[in-house]
Scaffold this motif. Structure first.
Motif, PDB file in Angstrom:
ATOM      1  N   MET B  34       0.834  -1.199   0.000  1.00 56.91           N
ATOM      2  CA  MET B  34       0.000   0.000   0.000  1.00 56.91           C
ATOM      3  C   MET B  34       0.872   1.254   0.000  1.00 56.91           C
ATOM      4  SD  MET B  34      -3.429  -0.885   0.724  1.00 56.91           S
ATOM      5  CE  MET B  34      -4.087   0.143   2.047  1.00 56.91           C
ATOM      6  N   ARG B  35       1.868   1.246   0.875  1.00 57.14           N
ATOM      7  CA  ARG B  35       2.742   2.423   0.962  1.00 57.14           C
ATOM      8  C   ARG B  35       3.437   2.674  -0.376  1.00 57.14           C
ATOM      9  NH1 ARG B  35       5.190   0.649   5.434  1.00 57.14           N
ATOM     10  NH2 ARG B  35       7.288   0.856   4.589  1.00 57.14           N
ATOM     11  N   VAL B  36       3.906   1.571  -0.999  1.00 55.41           N
ATOM     12  CA  VAL B  36       4.613   1.707  -2.268  1.00 55.41           C
ATOM     13  C   VAL B  36       3.661   2.215  -3.345  1.00 55.41           C
ATOM     14  CG1 VAL B  36       5.791   0.436  -4.093  1.00 55.41           C
ATOM     15  CG2 VAL B  36       6.322  -0.044  -1.698  1.00 55.41           C
ATOM     16  N   ASP B  37       2.505   1.617  -3.410  1.00 50.70           N
ATOM     17  CA  ASP B  37       1.509   2.049  -4.401  1.00 50.70           C
ATOM     18  C   ASP B  37       1.231   3.541  -4.263  1.00 50.70           C
ATOM     19  OD1 ASP B  37       1.077  -0.222  -5.887  1.00 50.70           O
ATOM     20  OD2 ASP B  37      -0.440  -1.021  -4.522  1.00 50.70           O
ATOM     21  N   GLN B  38       1.093   3.942  -3.016  1.00 53.41           N
ATOM     22  CA  GLN B  38       0.839   5.336  -2.702  1.00 53.41           C
ATOM     23  C   GLN B  38       1.960   6.227  -3.262  1.00 53.41           C
ATOM     24  OE1 GLN B  38      -1.629   6.783  -1.309  1.00 53.41           O
ATOM     25  NE2 GLN B  38      -0.835   8.766  -0.645  1.00 53.41           N
ATOM     26  N   ALA B  39       3.194   5.813  -2.983  1.00 52.15           N
ATOM     27  CA  ALA B  39       4.346   6.594  -3.437  1.00 52.15           C
ATOM     28  C   ALA B  39       4.382   6.649  -4.960  1.00 52.15           C
ATOM     29  CB  ALA B  39       5.637   5.975  -2.902  1.00 52.15           C
ATOM     30  N   ILE B  40       4.077   5.519  -5.582  1.00 53.13           N
ATOM     31  CA  ILE B  40       4.074   5.465  -7.043  1.00 53.13           C
ATOM     32  C   ILE B  40       3.079   6.480  -7.595  1.00 53.13           C
ATOM     33  CG2 ILE B  40       3.351   4.059  -9.012  1.00 53.13           C
ATOM     34  CD1 ILE B  40       4.600   1.645  -7.614  1.00 53.13           C
ATOM     35  N   ARG B  41       1.917   6.490  -6.989  1.00 53.83           N
ATOM     36  CA  ARG B  41       0.890   7.411  -7.461  1.00 53.83           C
ATOM     37  C   ARG B  41       1.307   8.863  -7.241  1.00 53.83           C
ATOM     38  NH1 ARG B  41      -3.028   5.947  -4.202  1.00 53.83           N
ATOM     39  NH2 ARG B  41      -2.470   3.748  -4.081  1.00 53.83           N
ATOM     40  N   GLU B  42       1.821   9.122  -6.050  1.00 53.79           N
ATOM     41  CA  GLU B  42       2.194  10.501  -5.736  1.00 53.79           C
ATOM     42  C   GLU B  42       3.270  11.033  -6.667  1.00 53.79           C
ATOM     43  OE1 GLU B  42       3.171  11.187  -1.647  1.00 53.79           O
ATOM     44  OE2 GLU B  42       1.276  10.295  -0.966  1.00 53.79           O
ATOM     45  N   LEU B  43       4.217  10.176  -7.015  1.00 54.93           N
ATOM     46  CA  LEU B  43       5.327  10.628  -7.861  1.00 54.93           C
ATOM     47  C   LEU B  43       5.008  10.468  -9.339  1.00 54.93           C
ATOM     48  CD1 LEU B  43       8.324   9.207  -5.843  1.00 54.93           C
ATOM     49  CD2 LEU B  43       7.689  11.602  -6.104  1.00 54.93           C
ATOM     50  N   ASN B  44       3.844   9.880  -9.608  1.00 55.88           N
ATOM     51  CA  ASN B  44       3.466   9.683 -11.006  1.00 55.88           C
ATOM     52  C   ASN B  44       4.516   8.853 -11.723  1.00 55.88           C
ATOM     53  OD1 ASN B  44       1.850   9.949 -13.136  1.00 55.88           O
ATOM     54  ND2 ASN B  44       1.885  12.184 -13.197  1.00 55.88           N
ATOM     55  N   TYR B  45       4.930   7.816 -11.033  1.00 58.13           N
ATOM     56  CA  TYR B  45       6.058   7.024 -11.515  1.00 58.13           C
ATOM     57  C   TYR B  45       5.663   6.018 -12.590  1.00 58.13           C
ATOM     58  CZ  TYR B  45       9.414   3.195 -11.426  1.00 58.13           C
ATOM     59  OH  TYR B  45      10.269   2.201 -11.787  1.00 58.13           O
ATOM     60  N   GLU B  46       6.501   5.902 -13.603  1.00 61.64           N
ATOM     61  CA  GLU B  46       6.347   4.885 -14.660  1.00 61.64           C
ATOM     62  C   GLU B  46       7.694   4.205 -14.817  1.00 61.64           C
ATOM     63  OE1 GLU B  46       4.104   3.938 -17.021  1.00 61.64           O
ATOM     64  OE2 GLU B  46       2.474   5.402 -16.819  1.00 61.64           O
ATOM     65  N   PRO B  47       7.727   2.901 -14.707  1.00 61.18           N
ATOM     66  CA  PRO B  47       9.039   2.246 -14.827  1.00 61.18           C
ATOM     67  C   PRO B  47       9.663   2.494 -16.191  1.00 61.18           C
ATOM     68  CG  PRO B  47       7.257   0.626 -14.733  1.00 61.18           C
ATOM     69  CD  PRO B  47       6.645   1.957 -14.477  1.00 61.18           C
ATOM     70  N   SER B  48      10.947   2.628 -16.240  1.00 59.24           N
ATOM     71  CA  SER B  48      11.665   2.860 -17.491  1.00 59.24           C
ATOM     72  C   SER B  48      11.825   1.554 -18.251  1.00 59.24           C
ATOM     73  CB  SER B  48      13.031   3.451 -17.198  1.00 59.24           C
ATOM     74  OG  SER B  48      13.890   3.188 -18.268  1.00 59.24           O
ATOM     75  N   VAL B  49      11.306   1.568 -19.456  1.00 51.98           N
ATOM     76  CA  VAL B  49      11.447   0.385 -20.298  1.00 51.98           C
ATOM     77  C   VAL B  49      12.926   0.079 -20.514  1.00 51.98           C
ATOM     78  CG1 VAL B  49      10.840  -0.628 -22.507  1.00 51.98           C
ATOM     79  CG2 VAL B  49       9.339   1.044 -21.461  1.00 51.98           C
ATOM     80  N   LEU B  50      13.711   1.133 -20.562  1.00 49.04           N
ATOM     81  CA  LEU B  50      15.132   0.984 -20.798  1.00 49.04           C
ATOM     82  C   LEU B  50      15.789   0.121 -19.727  1.00 49.04           C
ATOM     83  CD1 LEU B  50      15.734   2.515 -23.251  1.00 49.04           C
ATOM     84  CD2 LEU B  50      16.874   4.244 -21.910  1.00 49.04           C
ATOM     85  N   GLY B  51      15.629   0.554 -18.501  1.00 47.89           N
ATOM     86  CA  GLY B  51      16.226  -0.187 -17.397  1.00 47.89           C
ATOM     87  C   GLY B  51      15.721  -1.610 -17.365  1.00 47.89           C
ATOM     88  N   ARG B  52      14.442  -1.756 -17.536  1.00 48.93           N
ATOM     89  CA  ARG B  52      13.839  -3.079 -17.469  1.00 48.93           C
ATOM     90  C   ARG B  52      14.383  -3.995 -18.561  1.00 48.93           C
ATOM     91  NH1 ARG B  52       7.525  -3.237 -17.201  1.00 48.93           N
ATOM     92  NH2 ARG B  52       7.990  -2.862 -15.004  1.00 48.93           N
ATOM     93  N   ASN B  53      14.425  -3.465 -19.770  1.00 45.81           N
ATOM     94  CA  ASN B  53      14.877  -4.290 -20.891  1.00 45.81           C
ATOM     95  C   ASN B  53      16.311  -4.719 -20.741  1.00 45.81           C
ATOM     96  OD1 ASN B  53      12.518  -3.530 -21.883  1.00 45.81           O
ATOM     97  ND2 ASN B  53      13.269  -2.956 -23.896  1.00 45.81           N
ATOM     98  N   LEU B  54      17.103  -3.779 -20.311  1.00 45.09           N
ATOM     99  CA  LEU B  54      18.529  -4.043 -20.223  1.00 45.09           C
ATOM    100  C   LEU B  54      18.720  -5.289 -19.380  1.00 45.09           C
ATOM    101  CD1 LEU B  54      21.218  -3.034 -21.003  1.00 45.09           C
ATOM    102  CD2 LEU B  54      21.236  -1.511 -19.053  1.00 45.09           C
ATOM    103  N   ARG B  55      17.944  -5.361 -18.350  1.00 48.21           N
ATOM    104  CA  ARG B  55      18.059  -6.511 -17.461  1.00 48.21           C
ATOM    105  C   ARG B  55      17.302  -7.723 -17.984  1.00 48.21           C
ATOM    106  NH1 ARG B  55      19.947  -8.260 -12.243  1.00 48.21           N
ATOM    107  NH2 ARG B  55      20.073 -10.348 -13.064  1.00 48.21           N
TER     108      ARG B  55
END
Lengths: 327, 327
Positions: B34-55
């Motif tokens: 819940m806390r993480v979800d909250q933070a994600i929403r507050e920061l309007n965060y979207e994971p970077s495809v770049l970082g994800r793909n690289l890995r």
DNA sequence: TCTTTTTATGAAATCGATTACATTTTATGT
DNA sequence: ACATAAAATGTAATCGATTTCATAAAAAGA
């Protein structure tokens, strides 16, 4: 796929040196460069855009967002964009948004994620706030459509003037009952062309009759046909039609032909865009030519300038009335 | 754009935990999530495809390679691809190759670099070795065009049979002097359709005359017009034309109309593809309909299956002869 | 209450490139 | 020949995410 490490090992140097060779950096000894080049060739190495971007935030990829690829209007623009972009070392990816905000969001995020360096936007239906948020942080320019109150640079034509001239031409050849087949007024060009239509009518003291105005949702031939059918059913039939796109005009033309009326004698018709089909119809279609290829070239130049951090000015290009057999 | 680190900080957890939340991993306490979800929403965060793909080597992006977007034939296919791909969580990027090997190489490398997960290829002009090298290591399927001796799965129609039926139809309505307007025989479909044409002619004991066969380089209306003009200049003029694409047929039709001959009485004409404009001509165009939308859907399904590691079978779909006014 | 097992979380390595900074090698001047 | 400047190269941090392995916290059992 080989990595930079493997190349480095094979060439007996460090990854840093390989990177310098790749990017034509200042200081690499000729002899070393040769060894590295050799290793690159032997391993068939290609640098990973992924790794490079992650560090550099540069992909040399441009996104081109269009509502639909079925509309021939976009083809020439895209040719212009591609020729210019490729000449400057950028590649383009075409994104069909279907005017769907979700799909648009996906492509916007590609830029946020640095998967692409910038966007050329030709779709008007964007959520204005999202667009503005993106434009604040990332290079974006608009082509053809633009945001009237926005700060985003654009390239377009004077749609109101073009429409005004088109309608004036119809009136000048003696047609006083001019119908308008417009597209959805969510498009800025649709609103501007309507306004040009009205201006011309008013100037010649002609009434603006809502019975002669149709608005279509889809931009296919069928929409033009339907709109024309509906216009022909009016008790007081128009004797000229201004369609805001050649595709619509061609549909209308087909409908007029099919009920046995003559173009331009009974009904004159004028389109917009000068798509290649417009010269294949019988009779050939009078139309307004937009400098589509040039618009594409300029869009590409603008977005690349913006990516490089320069300021770019919006531009309004010239159009041209192409008089052919249908008027 | 916020990073995973910032989200982690804001939520008072480690980046690893945020990652686990993002990927719905098994073990995250409800309260933490819940806390993480909250933070994600507050920061309007979207994971970077770049970082994800690289890995991870996954981008959920498909490349669709077409020679040219100006050809309306591709539009419906692309609609099918898009609808299907989006339904399965993939996005597509359109790549116009212009039959240029260099541009093709760039897009091939996007797959090698994991910027995209797979390719739907509709361009025949690929260097066969490059294609094969890519296909060994990365998911790729061909649509419409394919490599006869290759191992790459494809979806297409029986072009020879379709052409055979088209020509047979012309012969059946009493036309014995059938011309062929073909496109460049670098395309497999062009070779197959020519072979179908020849088969039908032979079957009815008609001669295959090279004076009635034209091959065009570009697929625009003008090419059809030119080819027709040249055919009309023959002393022994054909009385029917099979054009391998509607665009060519429409150009030919225009030319026939313009010198005052009647279609189909003087010259009958049949096209291929059933593009939307083929119903707007005067007379309307008889044509062969390909299940383009379906081809697109199947292509998308095939490539995604392949990405997921499944084996996929090639498919040959049915076509249909659409008889209209031009024959 | 004290182990033992299970669950939740964090630290650190990793992916493939680039680049600031450090270090070694080469060139230059005296 | 030696000091110094310049050029070439290497080392290691970095980008943003994922994931293995280790550890801390909670739950279960004795």
């Amino acid at each position: 796929m080989a990595t930079i490490q493997e190349v480095a090992k094979k060439a007996g140097v460090s990854a840093a040196t390989v990177s310098r060779v790749l990017n034509n950096r200042n200081s690499v000894k000729e002899k070393t460069r040769m060894r590295v080049d050799q290793a690159i060739r032997e391993l068939n190495y290609e640098p990973s855009v992924l790794g490079r971007n992650l560090r550099n935030s540069e992909s040399r990829l441009l996104l081109v967002l269009i509502p639909s690829i079925s509309n021939p209007f976009y083809t020439e623009i895209i040719n212009g964009i591609e020729d210019t972009a490729i000449g400057k070392g950028y590649n383009i990816l075409l994104c069909e948004t279907d005017s769907n905000p979700k799909r648009e969001a996906i492509y916007f995020n590609m830029v946020r994620n640095r998967l692409a360096d910038g966007i050329i936007l030709m779709d008007p239906t964007v959520n204005r706030k999202n667009l503005h948020d993106l434009a604040c942080k990332h290079p974006i320019i608009q082509c053809s459509e633009f945001d009237e109150n926005g700060t985003i640079s654009y390239v377009t034509i004077d749609n109101e003037l073009a429409a005004y001239q088109a309608v004036k031409h119809l009136i000048k050849i003696g047609k006083k009952k001019v119908a308008l087949i417009n597209s959805d007024e969510k498009f800025l060009y649709a609103r501007e062309r309507r306004s040009g239509y009205e201006k011309a009518m008013k100037e010649f003291g002609l009434p603006i009759e809502s019975k002669w105005i149709r608005s279509v949702e889809q931009l296919g031939f069928e929409s033009g046909q339907q709109a024309m059918r509906s216009l022909l059913n009016e008790a007081d039939m128009p004797n000229a039609v201004f369609a805001v796109s050649d595709v619509l005009a061609i549909g209308a033309l087909k409908e007029i032909n099919s009920i046995g009326l003559k173009v331009p004698e009974d009904i004159a018709i004028i389109g917009f865009d000068k798509i290649s089909f417009s010269n294949m119809t019988h009779p050939t279609l009078t139309t307004i030519a937009q400098p589509m290829y040039k618009m594409g070239c300029i869009s590409a130049t603008m977005i690349i300038d913006k990516i490089r951090g320069n300021d770019v000015e919006s531009l309004i290009l010239d159009h041209e009335l192409i008089i052919r057999e249908s008027t």
